[in-house]
Design an enzyme around this catalytic site. Structure first.
Site, PDB file in Angstrom:
ATOM      1  N   GLN A   1       0.980  -1.302   0.094  1.00 48.30           N
ATOM      2  CA  GLN A   1      -0.073  -0.119  -0.070  1.00 48.30           C
ATOM      3  C   GLN A   1       0.854   1.198  -0.069  1.00 48.30           C
ATOM      4  O   GLN A   1       1.306   1.803  -0.910  1.00 48.30           O
ATOM      5  CB  GLN A   1      -0.806  -0.003   1.241  1.00 48.30           C
ATOM      6  CG  GLN A   1      -2.266  -0.952   1.136  1.00 48.30           C
ATOM      7  CD  GLN A   1      -3.328  -1.151   1.971  1.00 48.30           C
ATOM      8  OE1 GLN A   1      -3.438   0.036   2.545  1.00 48.30           O
ATOM      9  NE2 GLN A   1      -3.902  -2.029   2.077  1.00 48.30           N
TER      10      GLN A   1
ATOM     11  N   VAL B   1      32.603  -6.969  24.158  1.00 47.40           N
ATOM     12  CA  VAL B   1      32.558  -7.828  23.121  1.00 47.40           C
ATOM     13  C   VAL B   1      31.483  -7.688  21.945  1.00 47.40           C
ATOM     14  O   VAL B   1      30.433  -8.218  22.688  1.00 47.40           O
ATOM     15  CB  VAL B   1      32.943  -8.958  23.404  1.00 47.40           C
ATOM     16  CG1 VAL B   1      33.300 -10.034  22.216  1.00 47.40           C
ATOM     17  CG2 VAL B   1      34.353  -9.164  24.160  1.00 47.40           C
ATOM     18  N   VAL B   2      31.499  -7.465  20.982  1.00 47.17           N
ATOM     19  CA  VAL B   2      30.223  -7.242  19.897  1.00 47.17           C
ATOM     20  C   VAL B   2      30.363  -8.299  19.097  1.00 47.17           C
ATOM     21  O   VAL B   2      31.131  -8.366  18.201  1.00 47.17           O
ATOM     22  CB  VAL B   2      30.217  -5.690  19.381  1.00 47.17           C
ATOM     23  CG1 VAL B   2      29.073  -5.741  18.311  1.00 47.17           C
ATOM     24  CG2 VAL B   2      30.090  -4.848  20.623  1.00 47.17           C
TER      25      VAL B   2
ATOM     26  N   ASP C   1      14.772 -13.952  27.840  1.00 51.95           N
ATOM     27  CA  ASP C   1      13.880 -15.131  27.628  1.00 51.95           C
ATOM     28  C   ASP C   1      14.533 -16.308  27.739  1.00 51.95           C
ATOM     29  O   ASP C   1      14.204 -17.359  28.248  1.00 51.95           O
ATOM     30  CB  ASP C   1      13.180 -15.322  26.264  1.00 51.95           C
ATOM     31  CG  ASP C   1      11.987 -14.512  26.195  1.00 51.95           C
ATOM     32  OD1 ASP C   1      11.316 -14.290  27.229  1.00 51.95           O
ATOM     33  OD2 ASP C   1      11.450 -14.039  24.878  1.00 51.95           O
TER      34      ASP C   1
ATOM     35  N   PHE D   1      -2.388   8.074   8.007  1.00 53.22           N
ATOM     36  CA  PHE D   1      -3.522   7.713   8.945  1.00 53.22           C
ATOM     37  C   PHE D   1      -4.123   9.100   9.767  1.00 53.22           C
ATOM     38  O   PHE D   1      -4.550   8.889  10.801  1.00 53.22           O
ATOM     39  CB  PHE D   1      -3.068   6.529   9.916  1.00 53.22           C
ATOM     40  CG  PHE D   1      -2.419   5.538   9.138  1.00 53.22           C
ATOM     41  CD1 PHE D   1      -3.120   4.775   8.161  1.00 53.22           C
ATOM     42  CD2 PHE D   1      -1.121   5.284   9.406  1.00 53.22           C
ATOM     43  CE1 PHE D   1      -2.526   3.698   7.502  1.00 53.22           C
ATOM     44  CE2 PHE D   1      -0.268   4.181   8.894  1.00 53.22           C
ATOM     45  CZ  PHE D   1      -0.921   3.391   7.889  1.00 53.22           C
TER      46      PHE D   1
ATOM     47  N   VAL E   1     -12.207  10.468   1.361  1.00 51.65           N
ATOM     48  CA  VAL E   1     -13.128  11.098   0.460  1.00 51.65           C
ATOM     49  C   VAL E   1     -12.111  11.324  -0.767  1.00 51.65           C
ATOM     50  O   VAL E   1     -12.434  12.040  -1.758  1.00 51.65           O
ATOM     51  CB  VAL E   1     -13.596  11.943   0.842  1.00 51.65           C
ATOM     52  CG1 VAL E   1     -14.588  11.950   1.816  1.00 51.65           C
ATOM     53  CG2 VAL E   1     -12.748  13.304   1.308  1.00 51.65           C
TER      54      VAL E   1
ATOM     55  N   GLU F   1     -11.394   4.504   6.242  1.00 51.49           N
ATOM     56  CA  GLU F   1     -11.890   4.883   7.574  1.00 51.49           C
ATOM     57  C   GLU F   1     -12.775   4.007   8.400  1.00 51.49           C
ATOM     58  O   GLU F   1     -12.350   3.674   9.693  1.00 51.49           O
ATOM     59  CB  GLU F   1     -12.402   6.294   7.736  1.00 51.49           C
ATOM     60  CG  GLU F   1     -11.759   7.234   6.968  1.00 51.49           C
ATOM     61  CD  GLU F   1     -10.906   8.302   8.180  1.00 51.49           C
ATOM     62  OE1 GLU F   1     -11.553   8.788   8.990  1.00 51.49           O
ATOM     63  OE2 GLU F   1      -9.826   8.649   7.858  1.00 51.49           O
TER      64      GLU F   1
END
Length: 1334
Positions: free
Chosen positions: A113, A264-265, A367, A803, A1086, A1266
Site C-alpha cells: 500500500q 565484545v560485540v 527469555d 493515517f 473522500v 476509515e
C-alpha cells in the site's frame, strides 16, 4: 596492532573497498547516503520494524558452506562486514532488468500500500528462499515475524508468499473442487448473474517461477579470503572510536587484556541500542571475526556445549536437530529453549544476536537466561591467564563480582546439561504481542523427582521481568524439597514465591498486579503440565486433573491459514479496456517491491544541504528561565540555532506555536532547532543546548484531571433529539456506565520528513514533504517568511503512511526549516527519528465516555444521555473536529428516539492529539456498543438481539435530522450472520466453554453505519489538471495525496475510462501546489471520490472540446486526435473542478446534512483467551460491507483489511504509557506494539455486497479507508464475551468494567480466580506508580 589498510566487502555483487572507516557508521546510512541504495528504509533505528532488512552472506571455511541470513541494517556496524556479501532489495531485481519472483508476487497479490515496509518484507522472504526454496507455512510466518506493516493487515503479503510454500495452493478448500475465491455460502459456489464476470484479484499462471540458478553468486574473492584464514587483527579507527576485529582466539584474549572495559560485540543488538537510545559511548569495541572456538558445537556424555559466538538463529537450528536425535527425557531443557527461541525478537535479530551476548547482557526480560539458570548451565570463560567455569546462577545474573566475568575475560561457550529421567523443564512467557515482543514476565522451571515416588528432589524456578535482573526463587524452592507433587504443595509454593519474588507498586514497567498474578499462574501451568506427564509415566503418582483443566496445558497459536475474498462482479458489457471495477494492481506496487519508489529522504542531497534537529521540552508545564546556546553553537558543523525569538510574530500560526517562547506546555514541545552541516552534528549539538526550567502548576495529564480542573477547549458541542428527560420517566430500567479508551500512535512507517530548497531568486522556496496537506505547509511557510503564497511551492510524490498524523505536524517542521533555509540560502532537511516522532506528534485522542440509558425489558433503548471527553493535549489542533465527528457518528447503526450527547475536548499537558483514521468514530462507536452490550446483559438477552431490535428502520432520520436509507445495513447484518454461521458457532463456543475451564472462547458480531463526509462544502472541493500530449499520452495531476490507499491508481483508472485509452498511456507524477492550488487535506476516505470527480470533469471538458475532431475520425488514435487539435489551435489541457457535496451542520440547532452518504457493514469475530495469562488469539473474522460500486476491488479490500487490523490493534494491544511527569515511555516498536503477522485472524473472510443503488459519488463508489477501523472492536467484544464466560464459570457476576485496549493484563485480571485473590495489593497513594492513565 597495525591499522588495517582497508575494509572489503561486497554489495549486490559489486566490490566495496573503504580505506577510511568510521566505526560508528551503521550499514543503513552507508547504503543510503554513500552508495545511494535507498531501497533499504529507516523505520525505527532499533531493529524492531524490519524496514531496513538486508541479506548478508558469509562463507564458512570449516563447513565449506555459504550462510545467507537477514539482518537489520540499522544495527549492523559497517566494520563488522569484512569479507561479507550484502544483498539489498536493489540487488535481486528491478524494473529495468528483471523482477525477482519475490518482488513480483507481493506486488501482484496487492501486498503493498504505502510501500515503505515492502523492501524489508521482500528481503526477509528472499533470505528465507535462499535457505529454503520450498518453505513451510511455519517458516514463512517465522521469517516475516520481524517485519511490521501498518497498511495492509498482512493477509495479501502472506497470500503472495504462500505460493512459494510446499503446501501452497491458492485455496485450502478443495474438497468440492472449487477455489476459495469462488466459495459461496456454506461452501457452495454462487451462481453468476447474467452479463456479469468475476475478476480475479491475482492470476496464478502469471507467476514468474523461482529459479535458484538466477541468483547472485557469492563472490569467489570472498571465498578465497576466507580460506586463507588471515592472522592479522583488523583495527579501524575513527575520530572517537576504535574497532578491533581479532581473527584468532589468542588475539581476542590479547585485545581483551589490553582493553578490559571494551565490550565484545558480535551482532550489536545489545550494545547498539544502548549507544543509540541511551547515549552510552564505548571508545573501544572488540568484535571477533570467525573465531572457530567461539562457534563450537560439542556433544559430550553430560550434555551440549555451544559456542558463545553462535547466533540465536543458529542455536535454534542446532537445538531443533538435537531434540530429534536424543531421547525425550534428555532433551527437556533444549525443548524449553526452543519454545522461547521461536518467539524471541524477529528473524533478523535472532540472526544477529549471539548466544554469549544474550547471556552476558543479562537483560531483566531475557527469555533464555531463566531457562539456562534452572538448567544448571555452566559458562566457560577464557582470559590470557587461562580457563575457568562459572555457574549460570542467581549470583551471576545479579552481577555479583565473585560470580561474574572479570573485565579481561570473555565467554567462550555454554554447557547445557542433558535432563534426566524424572526431570522436567518448562518455559513460560507472556508478552503484549505473541512474537517479536519483550516478555512482560517469563519463567524457566525445573523439577526433579525421585525414581517413581513423586517426591521433589530438586526444584528451580526463575523469573524475568519482575526485578532489576533475573530472579531465582531459591529459598522457596529449597523449602519445597521433599514435598509430594500435589495441590497442597502448589498452594504452599504460590505463597512462598509471592513472598520471595516481591514487586514494589512503583516497579518499572508497571502492570505490577498482573506480573504478580503471572508469577503464580505460570507456576500453576507448570504444576498442571508436570502432573500430566506424570500421569502418562506413572498414573499413580499424578494428582487427579479434571478434563476441563487440560486446556491450560496448550499455548495459544493462531497461525494465519486462509481467507476468502468475495468482491463484486463487473458488467460483461463494459469495454474491455475500461479498468473501472477491476482489481488493478497498485501502480507503484512493483516500484515498492524493488526499492525504486522514491520517498522524501530517498531524494539525493542538495548541494550544501543542511540538517535540522530539534531540542524538545523535558517538562510537562514549566517556565523557560534561560537558554544557553553558546556551547552548542561552538561545536563543529553547527551553523545556527533557531528559537522563537528569531521567528518573532511568525511563531504563531492559528492556534499552534512553532517553538516554545516563554513557557512549555508538554514534554516533547519544540523549543529550538539546531541547524548543522550533517545530521550527526545537528543531533550532537542539540544535546548541548542548556535550558533552565521552572516547573509550573497545574500539570494536567488525564481526562479526569481536566474535568476536575474544568480545563476544556471551547466550545462544548451538543446534539439533542426528542425529550430525553421525559423518556427516562417511562422506561422499564435505567443503567449508567462509563468506559475509558486509550490513545493510539499512528506508527506510519515513514517518519515525519521535510526538505526545503531555496531557489535563489525572487525568494522562491520549494518544499518537499511527507504530508497529507501541502496547502497548509505552503500557507505556514509563506506566513513565517512573510511572503505571498505564490512564492512557496509544496511537492509530494508519495507518503509512507499517514493515517491522519501528517495533516498539521509536518507544517511546523517545514516552516522552521524554511526560516533557516531562507536565512542561510541553503537547503535544509529534517527527518525525525522514530522516538522523536512519537514523542512530538501526538496521536489518536484518548476518550472517556459516560452514558445513561433508559430501556424497556425487551431491549429497546428509549432514552440515551451520553457525555464524551477527549484528551486533546496542549493545543487545539483538530480536537474540536474529532469531538464533533464523534457526536455526529456516535449512534452508529441504532435509532435512539430520545438522545442527548455532549462533548468536550480537554486541554491537558500532553502533546497535541490530532486526526487519526476514523476521526472520533472508533471511540464514540465503542462507547455506544458498550452501552448496548450492558443493556443486553441487564435484560438477560443476547447482544445481537438487542443490537438488531434497535437498528435504524429502512427509511429513517438521524439525530441531526438527516434522512437515511438503512436497507443495506440490515442486509450486511443478515449476510454476516449467515456467512459467519453465527448461531451454529455460538452453540459450539458455548460447548467449548463448558468443557474447558482455563481457556474460553467468545463470539461477537458488530454492525456499523459510517457517515462519509466532511460537514462542509468548502472542505469537499477538489481540482485536477489533465494534459494530452501530441504523442497521445496523458499527464494527470490532482489535489489528493498518495499515502498507500491507491488514489493515484484510481485516478488513472478514471482517465482511462473517460478518455477510453489504456492505463499505460496515462501518467501521474505526484501532487504539487504548483499545478493544483488551494487543495484540502487528504483524509476522511473522500480523496478518491472528490478528486476523481474533478479528474472526470477535466476529461469530459477535453472530450467535449475535441468532440468535432473525434467525430470526424472516430476510428483514429489519440495521437491523431491530439495532432489534429493542435493543428486547429484547440487546447489539449483542461482543469477539472468539483465544488463539493452540499453538506452542512448547524450546531446551534443541532441539525443539518453533514454527510453525503453512509457506509454500512458488519463484522463477526471469534476469539479464544487463556484465562491464566490473558493471552488471546483471533480464530476467525467475517466482514461484510456495502461499498457501493468498487472502482478497484483489490485496493478497496486492502483498505478494509488494513483498517480492520489497525482497529484490532487499537482495541487490544496498542498501549501508550506516560510517566506521572507526562513523559511518554512508548517511543518505538520495542515499547509500543502494533499488530504483527502473528496477530491476524487465522481465518479472514471479506465480502462486498453487490452494488444496489446509484449515487452522486464517483461511479457510485464509497470511501472505505476509515470505516474499517471500528470493525476491530468485534474482537474487543468477542474477548469480552470470553471473559464473561470465564467469570460465570467462576461464579462471578458477568458484567465487569470495560476499558480499551483489552490487553493481556486486563483480560487476565478480569478472569478472577484463586490466584488473583492470592496476590498482595498495594494501597492507592502508598506509592508513586510507574505510569498513569491519560
Amino acid at each position: 596492532m597495525e591499522p588495517a589498510p582497508e575494509l572489503l566487502f561486497y554489495v549486490n555483487g559489486r566490490k566495496v573497498v573503504e580505506k577510511q572507516v568510521d566505526p560508528e557508521t551503521m550499514l543503513l546510512p552507508y547504503l543510503r547516503k554513500k552508495l545511494r541504495l535507498t531501497g533499504t528504509k529507516y523505520g525505527c533505528g532499533g531493529g524492531g520494524c524490519g524496514a531496513c532488512t538486508v541479506m548478508i552472506s558469509r562463507y564458512n571455511r570449516v563447513t565449506k558452506k555459504i550462510r545467507h541470513y537477514p539482518v537489520n541494517a540499522c544495527l549492523t556496524p559497517i566494520c563488522s562486514l569484512y569479507g561479507a556479501a550484502v544483498t539489498t532489495v536493489e540487488g535481486i531485481g528491478s524494473t529495468t532488468t528483471r523482477l525477482h519472483p519475490v518482488q513480483e508476487r507481493i506486488a501482484k497479490f496487492h501486498g503493498t500500500q504505502c510501500g515503505f515496509c515492502t523492501p524489508g518484507m521482500v528481503m526477509s522472504m528472499y533470505a528465507l528462499l535462499r535457505n529454503h526454496p520450498e518453505p513451510t507455512l511455519d517458516q514463512l510466518a517465522d521469517a516475516l515475524g520481524g517485519n511490521l506493516c501498518r497498511c495492509t493487515g498482512y493477509r495479501p503479503i502472506i497470500e503472495a508468499y504462500k505460493t512459494f510454500c510446499k503446501t501452497s495452493d491458492c485455496c485450502q478448500n478443495k474438497e468440492n473442487g472449487f477455489c476459495c475465491l469462488d466459495q459461496g455460502i456454506n461452501g457452495l459456489p454462487e451462481v453468476e448473474e447474467e452479463n456479469q464476470t468475476r475478476p480475479n484479484l491475482f492470476s496464478e499462471e502469471e507467476y514468474l517461477p523461482l529459479d535458484p540458478t538466477q541468483e547472485l553468486i557469492f563472490p569467489p574473492e570472498l571465498m578465497t579470503m576466507a580460506e586463507k584464514q588471515p592472522q592479522r587483527t583488523r583495527v579501524f579507527s575513527g575520530e572517537r572510536m576504535m574497532w578491533i576485529s581479532p581473527v584468532t582466539l589468542k588475539a581476542l584474549l590479547e585485545a581483551k587484556s589490553t582493553y578490559p572495559q571494551a565490550p565484545v560485540v558480535m551482532g550489536n543488538t545489545s550494545v547498539g541500542p544502548g549507544v543509540k537510545f541511551k547515549g552510552i559511548f564505548h571508545p573501544v569495541i572488540i568484535s571477533p571475526d570467525s573465531i572457530e572456538e567461539l562457534n563450537v558445537v560439542s556433544h559430550t556424555h553430560s550434555g551440549l556445549t555451544l559456542g558463545a559466538g553462535l547466533s540465536l538463529a543458529q542455536v535454534k537450528d542446532i537445538l531443533a536437530d538435537v531434540v530429534q536425535k536424543v531421547p525425550e527425557e534428555n532433551a527437556q531443557t533444549y525443548r524449553a529453549l526452543l519454545k522461547h527461541l521461536g518467539t524471541l525478537a524477529g528473524s533478523q535479530i535472532r540472526n544477529m544476536a549471539s548466544l554469549g551476548g544474550h547471556i552476558i547482557s543479562r537483560h531483566l526480560d531475557s527469555d533464555l537466561n531463566p531457562l539456562l539458570a534452572v538448567g544448571n548451565c555452566t559458562l566457560n570463560v577464557l582470559s590470557k591467564e587461562g580457563e575457568r567455569q562459572i555457574p549460570l546462577d542467581e549470583q551471576f545474573l545479579s552481577r555479583c563480582p565473585e560470580a561474574d566475568l572479570k573485565p579481561q575475560e570473555i565467554l567462550a561457550s555454554v554447557h547445557i546439561p542433558y535432563s534426566r529421567k524424572w526431570e522436567f523443564v518448562l518455559a513460560f512467557r507472556q508478552a503484549q504481542r505473541k512474537q517479536n515482543a519483550l516478555a512482560i514476565v517469563n519463567s524457566g522451571m525445573r523439577v526433579f523427582f525421585g525414581e517413581g515416588d513423586g517426591i521433589i528432589r530438586e526444584l528451580a524456578i526463575s523469573y524475568g521481568g519482575v526485578g532489576p535482573t533475573i530472579i531465582c526463587a531459591k529459598n522457596s524452592c529449597q523449602k519445597l524439597i521433599g514435598r509430594s507433587w500435589n495441590e497442597e504443595m502448589l498452594d504452599t509454593a504460590c505463597r512462598l514465591i509471592l513472598d520471595e519474588v516481591s514487586l514494589p507498586g512503583s516497579a518499572p514497567g508497571g502492570k505490577v498486579e498482573f506480573k504478580r498474578t503471572l508469577i503464580i499462574s505460570f507456576l500453576f501451568k507448570f504444576y498442571l503440565e508436570v502432573s500430566q506427564i506424570l500421569k502418562r509415566m506413572a498414573p499413580g503418582l499424578s494428582p487427579h486433573l479434571a478434563d476441563k483443566y487440560e486446556s491450560a496445558l496448550q499455548d495459544l497459536h493462531a497461525r494465519y491459514s486462509w481467507s476468502t475474498l468475495k468482491d463484486q462482479d463487473v458488467d460483461a458489457r463494459q469495454l474491455s479496456q475500461d479498468p473501472i471495477g477491476h482489481p488493478v494492481m497498485h501502480l507503484s506496487g512493483v516500484k515498492h517491491a524493488t526499492g525504486e519508489a522514491i520517498y522524501l529522504d530517498d531524494m539525493p542531497a542538495v548541494d550544501q544541504e543542511l540538517f535540522m534537529a530539534f531540542v524538545t521540552s523535558p517538562r510537562a508545564h514549566a517556565k523557560i528561565v534561560s537558554t544557553d546556546l553558546l556551547e552548542a553553537l561552538s561545536l563543529p558543523g553547527v551553523v545556527d540555532i533557531v528559537t522563537a525569538e528569531h521567528l518573532q510574530d511568525g511563531n504563531t500560526f492559528y492556534t499552534e506555536k512553532l517553538l516554545a517562547a516563554d513557557e512549555v506546555l508538554c514534554v516533547g514541545q519544540l523549543v529550538c532547532a539546531v541547524i548543522a552541516e550533517s545530521e550527526v552534528q545537528a543531533k550532537q549539538a542539540a544535546k548541548q543546548v542548556k535550558i533552565v526550567y521552572e516547573d509550573l502548576e497545574p500539570v494536567i495529564l488525564s481526562i479526569e484531571e481536566a474535568i476536575e480542573q474544568k480545563s476544556f477547549f471551547e466550545p462544548e458541542r451538543k446534539l439533542e433529539y426528542g425529550n430525553v428527560d421525559e423518556a427516562f420517566k417511562v422506561v422499564d430500567q435505567i443503567l449508567e456506565g462509563e468506559i475509558h479508551m486509550g490513545g493510539q500512535e499512528h506508527f506510519y512507517m515513514e517518519t515525519q520528513s521535510v526538505l526545503v530548497v531555496p531557489k535563489g531568486e525572487d525568494q522562491e522556496m520549494d518544499v518537499y514533504a511527507s504530508t497529507q496537506f501541502p496547502k497548509y505547509i505552503q500557507d505556514m511557510v509563506a506566513a513565517v517568511l512573510k511572503l505571498p503564497v505564490n512564492k512557496v511551492m509544496c511537492h509530494v510524490k508519495r507518503v509512507g503512511g499517514a493515517f491522519g498524523g501528517k495533516v498539521f505536524k509536518a507544517s511546523i517542521m517545514a516552516a522552521i526549516a524554511a526560516f533557516a533555509a531562507n536565512k542561510h540560502g541553503r537547503a535544509v532537511r529534517c527527518i525525525l527519528e522514530r522516538g522523536e516522532d512519537m514523542l512530538i506528534t501526538g496521536g489518536r485522542h484518548p476518550y472517556l465516555g459516560k452514558y445513561k440509558a433508559g430501556f424497556m425489558n425487551d431491549g429497546r433503548i428509549v432514552a440515551l444521555d451520553v457525555e464524551h471527553y477527549s484528551n486533546g493535549g496542549c493545543s487545539l489542533d483538530e480536537s474540536l473536529l474529532v469531538i464533533e465527528m464523534g457526536l455526529l457518528k456516535m449512534e452508529n447503526a441504532y435509532k435512539f428516539p430520545n438522545l442527548r450527547c455532549r462533548g468536550w475536548a480537554c486541554r491537558t499537558n500532553l502533546p497535541s492529539n490530532t486526526a487519526f483514521r476514523g476521526f472520533g468514530f472508533p471511540q464514540a462507536g465503542l462507547i455506544t456498543e458498550c452501552c448496548i452490550t450492558e443493556v443486553a446483559a441487564k435484560c438477560g438477552l443476547s447482544p445481537e438481539k438487542v443490537r438488531a431490535i434497535n437498528f435504524y428502520k429502512e427509511i429513517d432520520q438521524t439525530p441531526y435530522k438527516q434522512e437515511i436509507n438503512a436497507k443495506n445495513l440490515t442486509q450486511c447484518w443478515n449476510e454476516c450472520l449467515a456467512k459467519s454461521s453465527y448461531f451454529q458457532r455460538k452453540v459450539a463456543v458455548e460447548k467449548f466453554n463448558a468443557e474447558n475451564y482455563w481457556k474460553q472462547r467468545g463470539l461477537a458480531i458488530i454492525p456499523f453505519k459510517y457517515p462519509r463526509g466532511l460537514g462542509s462544502v468548502a472542505y469537499g472541493q477538489a481540482a485536477a489538471l489533465v494534459h494530452v500530449y501530441l504523442d497521445g499520452s496523458v499527464l494527470v495531476t490532482h489535489g489528493g495525496i498518495e499515502m498507500g490507499q491507491g488514489v493515484h491508481t484510481k485516478m488513472i483508472q478514471v482517465v482511462s475510462r473517460e478518455l477510453k485509452m489504456p492505463m499505460s498511456n496515462v501518467h501521474l507524477r505526484g501532487t504539487s501546489t504548483e499545478t493544483v492550488p488551494n487543495t484540502n487535506a487528504s483524509g476522511g476516505s473522500v480523496v478518491a471520490d472528490l478528486n476523481g470527480l474533478a479528474v472526470k470533469d477535466a476529461c469530459q471538458t477535453l472530450l467535449k472540446r475535441l468532440e468535432p475532431i473525434i467525430n470526424k475520425n472516430p476510428q483514429g488514435t489519440w495521437k491523431e486526435w491530439a495532432q489534429a487539435a493542435f493543428d486547429k489551435s484547440i487546447s489539449l489541457s483542461a482543469t477539472g473542478y468539483f465544488r463539493g457535496y452540499d453538506s452542512n451542520i448547524d450546531w446551534d440547532k443541532g441539525e443539518g446534512h453533514p454527510f453525503e452518504y453512509f457506509v454500512y457493514g458488519a463484522a463477526c469475530s471469534e476469539v479464544e483467551i487463556d484465562c491464566l495469562t490473558g493471552d488471546h488469539k483471533t480464530i476467525r473474522t467475517d466482514i461484510v460491507m456495502d461499498v457501493g460500486y468498487s472502482i478497484n476491488p483489490a485496493l478497496d479490500i486492502g483498505q478494509v483489511e488494513g483498517a480492520f487490523i489497525q482497529g484490532m490493534g487499537l482495541y487490544t494491544i496498542e498501549e501508550l504509557h506516560y510517566s506521572p511527569q507526562g513523559i511518554l515511555y512508548s517511543r518505538g516498536p520495542n515499547q509500543y506494539k502494533i499488530p504483527a503477522i502473528c496477530d491476524i485472524p487465522a481465518e479472514l473472510n471479506v465480502t462486498f455486497l453487490p452494488p444496489s443503488e446509484k449515487s452522486n459519488t464517483l461511479y457510485s463508489s464509497k470511501g472505505l479507508g476509515e470505516s474499517g477501523v471500528f470493525m476491530g472492536c468485534s474482537v474487543f467484544f468477542a474477548i469480552r464475551e470470553a471473559v464473561c464466560a470465564a467469570r460465570q464459570a467462576r461464579g462471578l457476576s458477568a458484567p465487569w468494567k470495560l476499558s480499551s485496549p483489552l490487553t493481556p493484563e486486563k483480560i487476565r485480571m478480569a478472569c478472577e480466580d484463586k490466584f488473583t485473590k492470592m496476590i498482595p495489593r498495594d494501597k492507592p497513594g502508598s506509592y508513586v506508580p510507574w505510569n498513569v492513565p491519560v
